[in-house]
Motif scaffolding. Structure first.
Motif, PDB file in Angstrom:
ATOM      1  N   HIS A  48       1.818   7.138  -0.112  1.00  0.00           N
ATOM      2  CA  HIS A  48       0.995   7.007  -1.313  1.00  0.00           C
ATOM      3  C   HIS A  48       1.804   7.310  -2.567  1.00  0.00           C
ATOM      4  N   ASP A  49       1.328   6.764  -3.699  1.00  0.00           N
ATOM      5  CA  ASP A  49       1.936   7.140  -4.977  1.00  0.00           C
ATOM      6  C   ASP A  49       1.740   8.633  -5.201  1.00  0.00           C
ATOM      7  N   TRP A  50       2.611   9.226  -5.952  1.00  0.00           N
ATOM      8  CA  TRP A  50       2.583  10.643  -6.309  1.00  0.00           C
ATOM      9  C   TRP A  50       2.787  11.559  -5.109  1.00  0.00           C
ATOM     10  N   SER A  51       3.405  11.073  -4.022  1.00  0.00           N
ATOM     11  CA  SER A  51       3.597  11.934  -2.854  1.00  0.00           C
ATOM     12  C   SER A  51       5.038  12.406  -2.696  1.00  0.00           C
ATOM     13  N   GLY A  52       5.922  12.072  -3.631  1.00  0.00           N
ATOM     14  CA  GLY A  52       7.312  12.505  -3.532  1.00  0.00           C
ATOM     15  C   GLY A  52       7.454  13.992  -3.809  1.00  0.00           C
ATOM     16  N   THR A  53       8.344  14.633  -3.063  1.00  0.00           N
ATOM     17  CA  THR A  53       8.606  16.056  -3.226  1.00  0.00           C
ATOM     18  C   THR A  53      10.110  16.271  -3.250  1.00  0.00           C
ATOM     19  N   TRP A  54      10.574  17.198  -4.079  1.00  0.00           N
ATOM     20  CA  TRP A  54      11.992  17.503  -4.160  1.00  0.00           C
ATOM     21  C   TRP A  54      12.515  17.943  -2.806  1.00  0.00           C
ATOM     22  N   CYS A  55      13.742  17.558  -2.495  1.00  0.00           N
ATOM     23  CA  CYS A  55      14.352  17.912  -1.204  1.00  0.00           C
ATOM     24  C   CYS A  55      14.495  19.412  -1.044  1.00  0.00           C
ATOM     25  N   ASP A  56      14.935  20.107  -2.094  1.00  0.00           N
ATOM     26  CA  ASP A  56      15.129  21.551  -1.964  1.00  0.00           C
ATOM     27  C   ASP A  56      13.814  22.289  -1.743  1.00  0.00           C
TER      28      ASP A  56
END
Length: 181
Positions: free
Chosen positions: A143-151
């Motif tokens: 879904h859109d807006w589901s990205g999270t920083w790797c760290d």
């Protein structure tokens, strides 16, 4: 801001907002009325900043909050080009002005290396996965807006495993110095 727009422009904004609220437009869609709003907003803030030191301080504060919001938006939407553009065009200046020279140096080096990645044939596929598919962030769903920083994902995963039953803080490793190390 109400006096900065004509009735026709306000009507276009209302129509755009209704389409967004109804879900007829994706999160990445922009409209010419958005660019117009941003332009008028910046003009108004420039006028306010000329009113003295206190309004200038509030305008500067608003600008920094806006930089953070833009950066979070690019990360959550997995927009790699926007991610790099935000760092180069906005964040480097703030790092340098705040005296965070190591952040400024590291961010500049990071952006240079990312731009070079495009031209190295061995990493062409990796670069395309970053730009076309947004693989520079972790996604738990499509879904859109589901990205999270790797760290942040790494930290959450490690903390979850460390606090689970039998993990670092409970169970057999609780009293072991070698387990904590």
């Amino acid at each position: 801001m109400k006096h900065a727009f004509t009735e026709e422009e306000l009507g276009e904004m209302r129509t755009f907002m209704e389409k967004v609220a109804a879900g007829k437009m994706g999160a990445r869609h922009t409209d010419p009325v958005v660019a117009l709003f941003e332009q008028r907003f910046e003009e108004t803030f420039k006028r306010l900043a000329e009113g003295g030191r206190t309004p200038a301080l509030w305008v500067q504060y608003h600008y920094m909050v806006d930089v953070i919001k833009v950066f979070i938006r690019t990360e959550r939407l997995a927009d790699h080009n926007g991610h790099l553009c935000c760092i180069v065009s906005r964040m480097l200046d703030i790092f340098a002005a705040a005296g965070h020279h190591q952040y400024a140096k590291g961010a500049r080096l990071y952006c240079q290396l990312m731009k070079q990645l495009e031209n190295v044939p061995a990493y062409k596929e990796t670069f395309e996965s970053f730009t076309a598919h947004g693989n520079h962030v972790v996604r738990y769903s499509s879904h859109d807006w589901s990205g999270t920083w790797c760290d942040i994902c790494i930290e959450q995963t490690l903390m979850k495993s460390a606090k689970s039953e039998g993990g670092l803080s409970r169970g057999r490793m609780r009293h072991s110095d070698s387990g904590h190390k």
